[in-house]
Structures are given as structure tokens and as C-alpha cells.
Write a protein that holds these residues in place. Structure first.
Motif, PDB file in Angstrom:
ATOM      1  N   PHE A 281       4.671  12.993   7.179  1.00 49.13           N
ATOM      2  CA  PHE A 281       3.906  12.426   8.289  1.00 49.13           C
ATOM      3  C   PHE A 281       4.548  11.175   8.877  1.00 49.13           C
ATOM      4  O   PHE A 281       3.945  10.525   9.739  1.00 49.13           O
ATOM      5  CB  PHE A 281       2.465  12.161   7.845  1.00 49.13           C
ATOM      6  CG  PHE A 281       1.611  13.392   7.865  1.00 49.13           C
ATOM      7  CD1 PHE A 281       0.824  13.690   8.961  1.00 49.13           C
ATOM      8  CD2 PHE A 281       1.622  14.281   6.806  1.00 49.13           C
ATOM      9  CE1 PHE A 281       0.045  14.837   8.996  1.00 49.13           C
ATOM     10  CE2 PHE A 281       0.852  15.436   6.831  1.00 49.13           C
ATOM     11  CZ  PHE A 281       0.057  15.710   7.933  1.00 49.13           C
ATOM     12  N   SER A 282       5.754  10.839   8.430  1.00 45.35           N
ATOM     13  CA  SER A 282       6.521   9.805   9.111  1.00 45.35           C
ATOM     14  C   SER A 282       7.085  10.348  10.422  1.00 45.35           C
ATOM     15  O   SER A 282       7.555   9.585  11.268  1.00 45.35           O
ATOM     16  CB  SER A 282       7.675   9.318   8.226  1.00 45.35           C
ATOM     17  OG  SER A 282       7.181   8.682   7.075  1.00 45.35           O
TER      18      SER A 282
ATOM     19  N   PHE B 105      -0.010  14.964  14.884  1.00 46.58           N
ATOM     20  CA  PHE B 105      -1.023  15.731  14.167  1.00 46.58           C
ATOM     21  C   PHE B 105      -1.087  17.181  14.636  1.00 46.58           C
ATOM     22  O   PHE B 105      -1.271  18.093  13.819  1.00 46.58           O
ATOM     23  CB  PHE B 105      -2.386  15.067  14.309  1.00 46.58           C
ATOM     24  CG  PHE B 105      -2.558  13.839  13.432  1.00 46.58           C
ATOM     25  CD1 PHE B 105      -1.627  13.532  12.452  1.00 46.58           C
ATOM     26  CD2 PHE B 105      -3.643  12.998  13.595  1.00 46.58           C
ATOM     27  CE1 PHE B 105      -1.779  12.412  11.650  1.00 46.58           C
ATOM     28  CE2 PHE B 105      -3.814  11.875  12.799  1.00 46.58           C
ATOM     29  CZ  PHE B 105      -2.884  11.579  11.822  1.00 46.58           C
ATOM     30  N   GLN B 106      -0.953  17.421  15.920  1.00 50.01           N
ATOM     31  CA  GLN B 106      -1.041  18.788  16.414  1.00 50.01           C
ATOM     32  C   GLN B 106       0.108  19.632  15.873  1.00 50.01           C
ATOM     33  O   GLN B 106      -0.087  20.791  15.484  1.00 50.01           O
ATOM     34  CB  GLN B 106      -1.036  18.808  17.943  1.00 50.01           C
ATOM     35  CG  GLN B 106      -1.253  20.201  18.532  1.00 50.01           C
ATOM     36  CD  GLN B 106      -2.569  20.823  18.082  1.00 50.01           C
ATOM     37  OE1 GLN B 106      -3.630  20.208  18.188  1.00 50.01           O
ATOM     38  NE2 GLN B 106      -2.510  22.056  17.557  1.00 50.01           N
TER      39      GLN B 106
ATOM     40  N   LEU C 145      -4.497   6.134   6.024  1.00 54.94           N
ATOM     41  CA  LEU C 145      -5.883   6.591   5.935  1.00 54.94           C
ATOM     42  C   LEU C 145      -6.211   7.561   7.068  1.00 54.94           C
ATOM     43  O   LEU C 145      -6.958   8.529   6.880  1.00 54.94           O
ATOM     44  CB  LEU C 145      -6.828   5.392   5.961  1.00 54.94           C
ATOM     45  CG  LEU C 145      -6.641   4.380   4.806  1.00 54.94           C
ATOM     46  CD1 LEU C 145      -7.661   3.257   4.914  1.00 54.94           C
ATOM     47  CD2 LEU C 145      -6.744   5.055   3.442  1.00 54.94           C
ATOM     48  N   LYS C 146      -5.636   7.332   8.241  1.00 54.56           N
ATOM     49  CA  LYS C 146      -5.827   8.280   9.352  1.00 54.56           C
ATOM     50  C   LYS C 146      -5.180   9.627   9.025  1.00 54.56           C
ATOM     51  O   LYS C 146      -5.749  10.685   9.336  1.00 54.56           O
ATOM     52  CB  LYS C 146      -5.222   7.706  10.633  1.00 54.56           C
ATOM     53  CG  LYS C 146      -5.952   6.494  11.172  1.00 54.56           C
ATOM     54  CD  LYS C 146      -5.243   5.943  12.416  1.00 54.56           C
ATOM     55  CE  LYS C 146      -5.938   4.684  12.926  1.00 54.56           C
ATOM     56  NZ  LYS C 146      -5.231   4.096  14.092  1.00 54.56           N
ATOM     57  N   VAL C 147      -4.013   9.575   8.394  1.00 54.53           N
ATOM     58  CA  VAL C 147      -3.338  10.816   7.981  1.00 54.53           C
ATOM     59  C   VAL C 147      -4.188  11.566   6.970  1.00 54.53           C
ATOM     60  O   VAL C 147      -4.344  12.797   7.048  1.00 54.53           O
ATOM     61  CB  VAL C 147      -1.941  10.503   7.398  1.00 54.53           C
ATOM     62  CG1 VAL C 147      -1.350  11.754   6.757  1.00 54.53           C
ATOM     63  CG2 VAL C 147      -1.010   9.979   8.481  1.00 54.53           C
ATOM     64  N   ILE C 148      -4.752  10.845   6.015  1.00 51.97           N
ATOM     65  CA  ILE C 148      -5.596  11.480   4.998  1.00 51.97           C
ATOM     66  C   ILE C 148      -6.802  12.147   5.651  1.00 51.97           C
ATOM     67  O   ILE C 148      -7.160  13.289   5.314  1.00 51.97           O
ATOM     68  CB  ILE C 148      -6.043  10.441   3.942  1.00 51.97           C
ATOM     69  CG1 ILE C 148      -4.833   9.903   3.176  1.00 51.97           C
ATOM     70  CG2 ILE C 148      -7.043  11.071   2.962  1.00 51.97           C
ATOM     71  CD1 ILE C 148      -5.134   8.681   2.333  1.00 51.97           C
TER      72      ILE C 148
ATOM     73  N   ASN D 108     -10.447   6.884  -3.898  1.00 54.98           N
ATOM     74  CA  ASN D 108     -11.784   6.427  -3.506  1.00 54.98           C
ATOM     75  C   ASN D 108     -12.061   6.715  -2.031  1.00 54.98           C
ATOM     76  O   ASN D 108     -13.192   7.056  -1.664  1.00 54.98           O
ATOM     77  CB  ASN D 108     -11.927   4.927  -3.789  1.00 54.98           C
ATOM     78  CG  ASN D 108     -11.956   4.622  -5.278  1.00 54.98           C
ATOM     79  OD1 ASN D 108     -12.313   5.476  -6.082  1.00 54.98           O
ATOM     80  ND2 ASN D 108     -11.554   3.417  -5.645  1.00 54.98           N
ATOM     81  N   PHE D 109     -11.047   6.587  -1.198  1.00 53.77           N
ATOM     82  CA  PHE D 109     -11.204   6.893   0.223  1.00 53.77           C
ATOM     83  C   PHE D 109     -11.607   8.361   0.407  1.00 53.77           C
ATOM     84  O   PHE D 109     -12.503   8.680   1.202  1.00 53.77           O
ATOM     85  CB  PHE D 109      -9.897   6.593   0.960  1.00 53.77           C
ATOM     86  CG  PHE D 109      -9.940   6.855   2.435  1.00 53.77           C
ATOM     87  CD1 PHE D 109     -10.473   5.920   3.304  1.00 53.77           C
ATOM     88  CD2 PHE D 109      -9.449   8.044   2.957  1.00 53.77           C
ATOM     89  CE1 PHE D 109     -10.508   6.164   4.674  1.00 53.77           C
ATOM     90  CE2 PHE D 109      -9.479   8.294   4.322  1.00 53.77           C
ATOM     91  CZ  PHE D 109     -10.017   7.350   5.186  1.00 53.77           C
ATOM     92  N   ALA D 110     -10.946   9.248  -0.342  1.00 58.19           N
ATOM     93  CA  ALA D 110     -11.265  10.678  -0.242  1.00 58.19           C
ATOM     94  C   ALA D 110     -12.644  10.974  -0.822  1.00 58.19           C
ATOM     95  O   ALA D 110     -13.405  11.776  -0.266  1.00 58.19           O
ATOM     96  CB  ALA D 110     -10.192  11.496  -0.955  1.00 58.19           C
TER      97      ALA D 110
END
Length: 492
Positions: free
Chosen positions: A54-55, A59-60, A192-195, A222-224
């Protein structure tokens, strides 16, 4: 069947296809490998895990590739995991007007934090605190350390440097500052946006870049969890701080990746082989999968064949006990992505056959595992290993909720396939990372799972009368790591 759910293998006899090697292969997908045709060929040649970096890309683009992988995986009926590689706080060069540029020894260049395109001697860098982080005499490395600069002076937003080691430079290449404290959070807002995106797309295996401490892993988990998702987290070990805190990181991680690119700059390069061996040993002891990555068959980015040194590197990683080996640029942007996977598979097959024949390193693994206090699960896995060695066992078969039993058996690097049946999609997906484990997703395991599975194995045509099978089972269904029963059957 839900869109992201793997196929129920027990419903389809054609789903059972055992590879000719047990080391797992991770392929980074990119411009050279994002078409349906190439993805299909990569899977057929041995890809087990698709890595999405994701570097790069948007997203599409990634969503389209994810859907292609899922569709082809179902079509071929082969379990393929998808791993989202988080960008992390990577310091990179910015966009160059013309690329690549060649930095010659003795040249003076300017690293600037201003928002400009690189031109002439000016190279933009995305780390705003670069001028206050470095001092005259510090060394700065570009492009995985292949280019070395020496800091001469700092004026406002510009760092003036002399080229010590020359080489070509393109846009978006890594910048390393070994020995210098970097004021960046390992898990960024962008991560976090990628996740969020990946979870919505049905991806729940993540590799976390530039991990420094156990808390970095816990932040992602924890975010997930706050989004009601369970995830499988792989800590990428590439910084000196991570190596120093490795025991705590292993305790909270589901897997490790030995990311030797940045590691070879952050640490003295001559220490990387020892660190690699130590990390593989620690992950094996813990029973979590470990991936060896970076420059494994690098020359195949441009050439149809690898160097002898690269082949030896891959073989030695396998003999050290790595669960998986990874291809990066070779499959993402290389000229020969399919041939690279085919070569990796052939090296794995030859290395495993030699180890099975000579038992090279196996006793060391056994001594290390059995030399510490063991629980019931450890004892069961040890006895499975003993049975495999002494009875010419054809298969090890285990139902699993969390994957722990299969991974504990896998630690011994047995010559026999471990068929791991799970009704949990994430467990089946994550087991694609573990050496010698063939995960089988089933929507449910009946009470009489033993006869059901053996009946299907007979239907698949993978055993003959007289074959020996070891089965493990827990008497407390639904409790992870509750395996306490071992059975040895001679099939009729």
C-alpha cells in the motif's frame, strides 16, 4: 457463499491439490502481475500469499486486484491468502522531474523538505524534520542503502550532501538515517485508513512496517477489534529498536517478516545473516510463521535466471527453518514474475528434499523446542513428530480453531503434509503462511469429523490401503490450543 468467503473444500473433490514443496511463497503484486492471466499463472506455479504493497497504488487499484485474486482462487480452488502491507512512516524521496537520475561519486546534492519536484541537484524528501535531525558528518542512505551520502551542512529546509557511494535514483525511494532518532509514529493515520479499507475489502492479514515495540502491534489489533474484526498481524523487523525488543514483539505478534532491505541499513550489514537466523529460531520456538524477505531473487527483476548467490540465499533461509520466502520487485515490476515464482518453487523443493534425506538441522530444532518447559499441546506435537519419523506416516490430519496445533507440529519441519481443517476463514487463510500446512476451509466440522475427513481423503484419491495417518483432536471443542488426543490409524 459470501463474496470474501473461501470455497468449502469438502464440497468439491477437485479442490485438493498438494504442491510439490512445503515452503510457502509470498508474491508482491504490482504492474507486472496485476492481470488475471499473470495472477492465475503465479498461483499455478506456487504462490500461496499475495502481498499488496500500500505504499504504491490507490485503493481502487488494490480493490480490483483483491477481487481478481478471490475469483481466481475460487476458480482454481486453491487457498490464497492476501496480505496488506502497511506503508508505515517510511521516509522517501519525492517526485523527480526526470528519472532515474544518476548520482556520481563526489557530486554535491541538496535534500530538501520543500514541496517541489526534483530537478538537477535538488532531491525532495517527505520528512519535514530532516534538517533538524541530521548534523554535518552524518551518513544518509538512499534506495535501500545502495546510495550513500554524507551531510555537509544544513541551511533552513535544505540538507547539503556529498555523494560517497554512487548509483541511480528514482522517485519514491527509501531514505534511511541509521543511528539517528526519527520522530515518527510506526503506525500512522494513513496506515489506519489502509486498515479500514482492507477490512471492508475482506482482507484481515496485515504486515506492519517499521515496528519498534510491542505496543505498535497492539495499536493495530485494538483498532481492528473496535471495528469488530479479528486480524492476523505480521511484524516487519527492519529497525534496530525492533531487534532489541524482539521477545516482547513476538509475544503479541502472529507472525514475523525479516525485512532485510531497511534492516541492512539500520544495522551493520554484516550482522544481517546472524539476525536472520536468530529471528527464525525465535519465531519457530514461539510457533508463529516467519517470512524471509527482500532481494531473494533480485536479479530476476531483469534477468531470466538468478545468480548462484541468490539461489544459495533462498536455500539457506529454508534450511534455517523459515516458513515462507518472499518476492518483491521480482513479481511486482520485474520482467519475469512467473519464472521467478517457478524458480523459487524449484529451490524450495530441492532444499526440502535434501533436508528430509539428511535430516540436516532437524535435531537442532527438536532440541531447542524440547529443551524448554512444555505444555500438553507441545507434548502432543512432539509425539506427532516422533510418529512421523518412526512410522513413515503419510499424513497428519488435525481440526483446528486457531491454527495453533498445526503450527506447533509445523515447527518440527516434518516431511509429511499437515492437513488442517478449520471452519474459520481467517484461520484457514493464515495457515497458508505456515510450513507444510495445507489448510482446508469447511463451513462446519461434524461431530463425526474423523470419518467425514477420512471419507473425503479417500474420495480425493490421496491415500491407499495401508497408509498411516496421524490424527490429533481436542476433547474440548471450541477452545483454542485444546488438543490433547493423538490417534494413529492404518487406513483400509
Amino acid at each position: 457463499m459470501q463474496e470474501n468467503e473461501p470455497k468449502n473444500v469438502l464440497e468439491d473433490v477437485s479442490c485438493f491439490k498438494l504442491p510439490d514443496h512445503k515452503t510457502k511463497i509470498v508474491c508482491t503484486l504490482g504492474p507486472a502481475s496485476s492481470s488475471e492471466n499473470i495472477i492465475r499463472k503465479l498461483i499455478m506455479k506456487g504462490m500461496n500469499i499475495s502481498r499488496l504493497n500500500f505504499s504504491h497504488g490507490n485503493f481502487q487499484d488494490h480493490k480490483d486486484v483483491i477481487q481478481k485474486i478471490r475469483n481466481i482462487s475460487r476458480e482454481l480452488c486453491i487457498e490464497i491468502a492476501i496480505m496488506a502491507d502497511l506503508p508505515g512512516p517510511k521516509i522517501r524521496t519525492g517526485k523527480l522531474e526526470t528519472e532515474p537520475i544518476h548520482l556520481s561519486k563526489g557530486d554535491e546534492v541538496i535534500l530538501t523538505t520543500e514541496n517541489v519536484r526534483g530537478e538537477g541537484q535538488i532531491i525532495p524528501v517527505n520528512y519535514k524534520k530532516l534538517p533538524e535531525s541530521v548534523s554535518p558528518g552524518n551518513f544518509i542512505y538512499l534506495n535501500d542503502g545502495f546510495i550513500q551520502l554524507e551531510c555537509l551542512k544544513i541551511l533552513k529546509n535544505n540538507v547539503y550532501c556529498r555523494v560517497i557511494t554512487e548509483g541511480p535514483l528514482s522517485s519514491n525511494k527509501g531514505v534511511n538515517l541509521p543511528g539517528i532518532d526519527i520522530d515518527l509514529e510506526p503506525v500512522t493515520e494513513n496506515d489506519l485508513k489502509v486498515i479500514d479499507f482492507a477490512l471492508d475489502a475482506g482482507v484481515d492479514i496485515f504486515s506492519i512496517s517499521f515496528v519498534e515495540k510491542a505496543e505498535d502491534i497492539e495499536k493495530v489489533r485494538n483498532f481492528a477489534l473496535k471495528r469488530g474484526k479479528s486480524v492476523f498481524l505480521i511484524a516487519k523487523i527492519e529497525r534496530e529498536k525492533a531487534v532489541r525488543d524482539i521477545d516482547r514483539i513476538i509475544e503479541v505478534s502472529d507472525g514475523l517478516m525479516i525485512a532485510r532491505g531497511d534492516m541492512g541499513v539500520e544495522l551493520p550489514i554484516q550482522n544481517v545473516p546472524q539476525v536472520q537466523k536468530e529471528l527464525i529460531a525465535k519465531a519457530t520456538m514461539k510457533g508463529i510463521p516467519v517470512i524471509t524477505a527482500t532481494h531473494m531473487l533480485e536479479s530476476m527483476t531483469e534477468n531470466i535466471r538468478p545468480t548462484r548467490a541468490e539461489v544459495t540465499d533462498v536455500a539457506n533461509a529454508i534450511l534455517d527453518g523459515t516458513d515462507a520466502v518472499m518476492l518483491s520487485g521480482e513479481t511486482a515490476v520485474g520482467k519475469y514474475p512467473v519464472e521467478s515464482v517457478e524458480m523459487m518453487s524449484s529451490i524450495a523443493k530441492a532444499s526440502e528434499e535434501w533436508r528430509d534425506r539428511t535430516r540436516w538441522g532437524i535435531e537442532r530444532i527438536e532440541t531447542r523446542i524440547c529443551g524448554v518447559e512444555m505444555n500438553i499441546d507441545d507434548v502432543i506435537s512432539h509425539h506427532v513428530n516422533e510418529a512421523v519419523q518412526r512410522l513413515s506416516v503419510d499424513y497428519v490430519v488435525t481440526p483446528t480453531m486457531s491454527g495453533q496445533t498445526a503450527r506447533r507440529i509445523s515447527r518440527f519441519r516434518p516431511s509429511t503434509w499437515i492437513l488442517a481443517f478449520s471452519r474459520y476463514p481467517l484461520t484457514a487463510q493464515s495457515l497458508t503462511l505456515s510450513y507444510g500446512v495445507f489448510p482446508v476451509y469447511v463451513k462446519k466440522l461434524e461431530t463425526d469429523w474423523e470419518n467425514t475427513v477420512l471419507g473425503k481423503m479417500k474420495e480425493w484419491g490421496i491415500y491407499q490401503s495401508g497408509d498411516i495417518v496421524v490424527l490429533t483432536q481436542g476433547q474440548s471443542p471450541g477452545r483454542p490450543g485444546g488438543t490433547n488426543l493423538l490417534k494413529i490409524l492404518t487406513l483400509v
